[in-house]
Design a protein around this motif. Structure first.
Motif, PDB file in Angstrom:
ATOM      1  N   LEU A  46       0.615  -1.191  -0.001  1.00  0.00           N
ATOM      2  CA  LEU A  46      -0.007   0.090  -0.147  1.00  0.00           C
ATOM      3  C   LEU A  46       1.008   1.209  -0.128  1.00  0.00           C
ATOM      4  CD1 LEU A  46      -2.648  -0.862   2.529  1.00  0.00           C
ATOM      5  CD2 LEU A  46      -2.843  -0.949   0.001  1.00  0.00           C
ATOM      6  N   THR A  47       1.900   1.287   0.792  1.00  0.00           N
ATOM      7  CA  THR A  47       2.882   2.479   0.649  1.00  0.00           C
ATOM      8  C   THR A  47       4.169   1.986   0.318  1.00  0.00           C
ATOM      9  OG1 THR A  47       3.430   2.079   3.149  1.00  0.00           O
ATOM     10  CG2 THR A  47       1.484   3.224   2.644  1.00  0.00           C
ATOM     11  N   LYS A  48       5.120   3.133   0.253  1.00  0.00           N
ATOM     12  CA  LYS A  48       6.511   2.808  -0.263  1.00  0.00           C
ATOM     13  C   LYS A  48       7.421   3.632   0.607  1.00  0.00           C
ATOM     14  CE  LYS A  48       9.398   3.313  -4.580  1.00  0.00           C
ATOM     15  NZ  LYS A  48       9.515   3.882  -5.922  1.00  0.00           N
ATOM     16  N   ILE A  49       8.589   2.929   0.935  1.00  0.00           N
ATOM     17  CA  ILE A  49       9.434   3.425   1.633  1.00  0.00           C
ATOM     18  C   ILE A  49      10.748   4.050   0.815  1.00  0.00           C
ATOM     19  CG2 ILE A  49      11.452   3.312   3.589  1.00  0.00           C
ATOM     20  CD1 ILE A  49       9.349   0.808   4.650  1.00  0.00           C
ATOM     21  N   ALA A  72       8.617  -5.243   3.010  1.00  0.00           N
ATOM     22  CA  ALA A  72       8.393  -6.380   2.223  1.00  0.00           C
ATOM     23  C   ALA A  72       7.297  -7.399   2.595  1.00  0.00           C
ATOM     24  CB  ALA A  72       9.605  -7.138   1.800  1.00  0.00           C
ATOM     25  N   GLY A  73       7.250  -7.524   3.688  1.00  0.00           N
ATOM     26  CA  GLY A  73       6.471  -8.504   4.366  1.00  0.00           C
ATOM     27  C   GLY A  73       5.014  -8.131   4.192  1.00  0.00           C
ATOM     28  N   PHE A 124       4.752   3.142   7.743  1.00  0.00           N
ATOM     29  CA  PHE A 124       6.374   2.711   7.561  1.00  0.00           C
ATOM     30  C   PHE A 124       6.240   1.078   7.315  1.00  0.00           C
ATOM     31  CE2 PHE A 124      10.401   1.181   8.175  1.00  0.00           C
ATOM     32  CZ  PHE A 124      11.114   1.993   7.485  1.00  0.00           C
ATOM     33  N   ARG A 125       5.509   0.322   8.348  1.00  0.00           N
ATOM     34  CA  ARG A 125       5.328  -1.017   8.185  1.00  0.00           C
ATOM     35  C   ARG A 125       4.856  -1.734   7.034  1.00  0.00           C
ATOM     36  NH1 ARG A 125       9.271  -2.622  11.950  1.00  0.00           N
ATOM     37  NH2 ARG A 125       8.814  -2.309  13.985  1.00  0.00           N
ATOM     38  N   ASN A 155       5.027 -14.868   8.504  1.00  0.00           N
ATOM     39  CA  ASN A 155       5.122 -13.714   8.115  1.00  0.00           C
ATOM     40  C   ASN A 155       6.089 -12.952   9.436  1.00  0.00           C
ATOM     41  OD1 ASN A 155       4.823 -10.515   7.830  1.00  0.00           O
ATOM     42  ND2 ASN A 155       3.628 -11.136   6.050  1.00  0.00           N
ATOM     43  N   LYS A 156       7.097 -12.310   8.537  1.00  0.00           N
ATOM     44  CA  LYS A 156       8.356 -11.624   9.860  1.00  0.00           C
ATOM     45  C   LYS A 156       7.747 -10.254  10.395  1.00  0.00           C
ATOM     46  CE  LYS A 156      11.329  -9.761   6.071  1.00  0.00           C
ATOM     47  NZ  LYS A 156      12.606  -9.809   5.602  1.00  0.00           N
ATOM     48  N   LEU A 157       6.433  -9.692   9.762  1.00  0.00           N
ATOM     49  CA  LEU A 157       5.895  -8.655  10.227  1.00  0.00           C
ATOM     50  C   LEU A 157       4.676  -8.846  11.209  1.00  0.00           C
ATOM     51  CD1 LEU A 157       5.918  -6.056   7.485  1.00  0.00           C
ATOM     52  CD2 LEU A 157       7.334  -5.904   9.290  1.00  0.00           C
ATOM     53  N   ARG A 158       4.596 -10.188  11.569  1.00  0.00           N
ATOM     54  CA  ARG A 158       3.376 -10.415  12.011  1.00  0.00           C
ATOM     55  C   ARG A 158       3.232  -9.876  13.574  1.00  0.00           C
ATOM     56  NH1 ARG A 158       0.862 -16.485  13.374  1.00  0.00           N
ATOM     57  NH2 ARG A 158      -0.801 -15.963  14.473  1.00  0.00           N
ATOM     58  N   LYS A 159       4.228  -9.986  14.379  1.00  0.00           N
ATOM     59  CA  LYS A 159       4.236  -9.383  15.579  1.00  0.00           C
ATOM     60  C   LYS A 159       4.256  -7.574  15.625  1.00  0.00           C
ATOM     61  CE  LYS A 159       6.433 -12.838  18.420  1.00  0.00           C
ATOM     62  NZ  LYS A 159       5.365 -12.776  19.596  1.00  0.00           N
ATOM     63  N   ALA A 160       5.109  -7.219  14.735  1.00  0.00           N
ATOM     64  CA  ALA A 160       5.295  -5.719  14.312  1.00  0.00           C
ATOM     65  C   ALA A 160       3.976  -5.149  13.880  1.00  0.00           C
ATOM     66  CB  ALA A 160       6.187  -5.351  13.517  1.00  0.00           C
ATOM     67  N   LEU A 161       3.308  -5.605  13.129  1.00  0.00           N
ATOM     68  CA  LEU A 161       2.134  -5.368  12.178  1.00  0.00           C
ATOM     69  C   LEU A 161       0.896  -5.946  12.272  1.00  0.00           C
ATOM     70  CD1 LEU A 161       1.011  -3.099  10.144  1.00  0.00           C
ATOM     71  CD2 LEU A 161       1.964  -4.618   8.232  1.00  0.00           C
ATOM     72  N   PHE A 162       0.832  -7.207  11.585  1.00  0.00           N
ATOM     73  CA  PHE A 162      -0.264  -7.967  11.735  1.00  0.00           C
ATOM     74  C   PHE A 162      -1.170  -8.130  13.099  1.00  0.00           C
ATOM     75  CE2 PHE A 162       1.750  -8.462   7.632  1.00  0.00           C
ATOM     76  CZ  PHE A 162       0.929  -7.921   6.615  1.00  0.00           C
ATOM     77  N   ASP A 163      -0.557  -8.523  13.789  1.00  0.00           N
ATOM     78  CA  ASP A 163      -1.203  -9.030  15.182  1.00  0.00           C
ATOM     79  C   ASP A 163      -1.804  -7.699  15.871  1.00  0.00           C
ATOM     80  OD1 ASP A 163      -0.239 -11.564  15.100  1.00  0.00           O
ATOM     81  OD2 ASP A 163       1.161 -11.252  16.678  1.00  0.00           O
TER      82      ASP A 163
END
Length: 525
Positions: free
Chosen positions: A94-97, A194-195, A189-190, A155-163
């Motif tokens: 959705l976004t780009k860094i 890539a995740g 940002f998250r 997914n390595k963003l699970r804790k940081a984003l998706f949970d």
């Protein structure tokens, strides 16, 4: 509380990247180049570059990256090299860094956040299709995110984003509403990492070997052990602005072989080039050398499940036995900074903690004695096939030998590291974690180094629950200090990135807040 001002993308749908796409004959627009920026969240520093000349005959690009990905699905596999190939090229989010760490629009053209920060509404671009011609819409976003949130997701963003996503609403095909459990200052940002890319719902199961995305390139061929080939996608919404017709990613990790390939003219671009070999190209008239920053955390990782590494005194002793400055000088040719916790200087909230464990062999020996460790202590050091590891391993071993720790060096290929050390089969390993703000890995006792601390998990939970900026900043300091006091790993360096590019190639990133290579924004002069 004031209402959040929605972000609106440019009307032309530009990526907003470090370099805009070069002007085409139909669009003679002058360009700007963002260079030499500190790759930090929210940082911005602009520099001017010459206008690119229109090029009528598309030309290919040959790129080297050190590690071959084991998968092409960044939403389920952890290796950063996956994103180096597919992120922004084949798959988009959705976004780009951007190169300077700023967040801009990509598949979302605008967004607005509720005043309480617990919901964010995204308006999707209407001109997007997948490579097979299927339309991109809100259902694809919902599918991809729910897949990442599902039980068993890797997914390595699970804790940081998706949970933190409580619900995903899609009131119409162009609207996605993310309802959060708690506000997240890093949400946008998250979503640019890539995740969080969006996969084709009908082919997500095959994304590891054949991803189908919405980006400017589609996968043409993957010859394992040799190269991955991408070609310009006919379906891409701004196809006329993509000036590189085809891309070949080659995987060469031996510094001598890398240098030989460049000297022979076989490679146009080396990403993350072995820094101790960059100097030889600074006088080569065919190439330019770019030295930039990254968010990497280079460290000697400990397996907490194995004795005596479960003893904090032993971990502190090993940390005292590493001469960080000598490592940076001798292994990285001086291109790096010493760090003391799992934050890089480019991360928001960074605190310099390297001074907690100065190089002190006498203190290291005393700590080993205090822990009841008989020397010589024999441990195994597993080294992946990266130049910093292969060159740095002997340097670390020499330092530890001075305090009575004998390391048996084991060199493995990347696939072996992922199936061995990354699965917890190691004593020590020298590795560079490149994802920004990835401290949440320390809340997972099942992660490869096996750190298990309820006080640390409580601290992270307090930070996540806080809605006060000052309190969150102070808790960031506490998070870093907690990891350092526990000597969870021996953090050594954050490295500068050395990139060697053939002259005439424009749009190359110099700084890497994330490991992604925006080929669609590159062109030949």
């Amino acid at each position: 509380m004031s209402q959040f001002v929605p972000f609106i993308a440019p009307e032309n749908g530009g990526s907003g990247g470090q370099l805009s796409a070069p002007p085409t004959p139909e669009e003679p627009v002058p360009l700007t180049r963002r260079q030499a920026a500190i790759a930090c969240l929210g940082g911005l520093c602009l520099g001017m570059a010459p206008m690119a000349q229109a090029q009528t005959a598309p030309r290919g690009l040959s790129i080297n990256i050190s590690l071959e990905p084991d998968s092409l699905d960044p939403t389920m596999a952890p290796a950063a090299s996956i994103g180096e190939v597919v992120h922004y090229n084949v798959l988009e989010g959705l976004t780009k860094i951007e190169e300077n760490g700023a967040v801009t629009a990509l598949l979302a053209e605008s967004w607005a956040q509720d005043p309480d920060g617990k919901a964010c509404t995204f308006r999707l671009r209407k001109d997007v299709v997948f490579h097979d011609g299927a339309p991109f819409d809100a259902s694809a976003v919902k599918f991809s995110f729910e897949r990442a949130m599902a039980p068993g997701s890797t997914n390595k963003l699970r804790k940081a984003l998706f949970d933190n996503i409580a619900r995903i609403d899609t009131p119409d095909p162009r609207t996605v509403i993310l309802v959060l459990h708690r506000p997240d200052a890093h949400l946008l940002f998250r979503l640019g990492e890539a995740g969080a890319v969006v996969l084709h719902p009908d082919s997500a199961a095959q994304a590891a070997s054949w991803p189908v995305g919405t980006g400017p390139y589609r996968l043409e061929q993957w010859v394992r052990g040799k190269h991955i080939a991408l070609v310009k996608a006919d379906s891409y919404r701004q196809r006329a602005r993509v000036r590189i017709a085809q891309v070949s990613f080659r995987f060469i990790n031996d510094p001598v072989a890398q240098a030989a390939a460049v000297q022979a003219g076989e490679i146009d671009l080396f990403f993350n080039f072995a820094t101790h070999n960059v100097r030889r190209f600074q006088g080569d008239s065919r190439y330019q050398v770019l030295i930039g920053s990254s968010g990497g955390k280079g460290m000697l990782a400990f397996n907490h499940r194995r004795k005596p590494l479960d003893d904090v005194r032993v971990r502190r002793a090993i940390t005292h036995a590493i001469d960080r400055e000598a490592f940076i000088r001798d292994v990285l040719e001086g291109r790096g900074k010493a760090i003391g916790s799992h934050f890089a200087p480019t991360d928001a909230g960074y605190v310099h903690l390297a001074g907690m464990y100065p190089y002190d062999p006498e203190r290291a020996r005393a700590l080993l004695k205090e822990a009841g460790v008989s020397t010589p202590l024999e441990l195994r050091l597993t080294l992946p096939p990266t130049p910093y590891a292969r060159a740095g391993g002997p340097a670390v071993a020499a330092g530890l030998a001075r305090v009575g720790i004998v390391l048996k060096i084991e060199q493995v290929e990347w696939a072996q590291w992922l199936s061995g050390a990354f699965k917890g089969q190691f004593d020590l390993t020298l590795i560079n974690h490149v994802e920004p703000l990835d401290y949440l890995i320390y809340t997972d006792p099942q992660y490869y180094f096996g750190y298990d601390s309820q006080p640390f998990r409580d601290l992270v939970a307090r930070h996540a629950a806080s809605s006060h900026a000052r309190e969150r900043q102070m808790l960031f300091v506490d998070i870093q200090r907690h990891l350092a006091i526990d000597a969870v790993n021996a953090w050594v360096f954050t490295a500068q990135i050395g990139t060697v590019a053939r002259k005439g190639l424009r749009g190359v990133w110099m700084n890497y807040p994330i490991f992604a290579h925006d080929i669609g924004a590159m062109w030949w002069e």
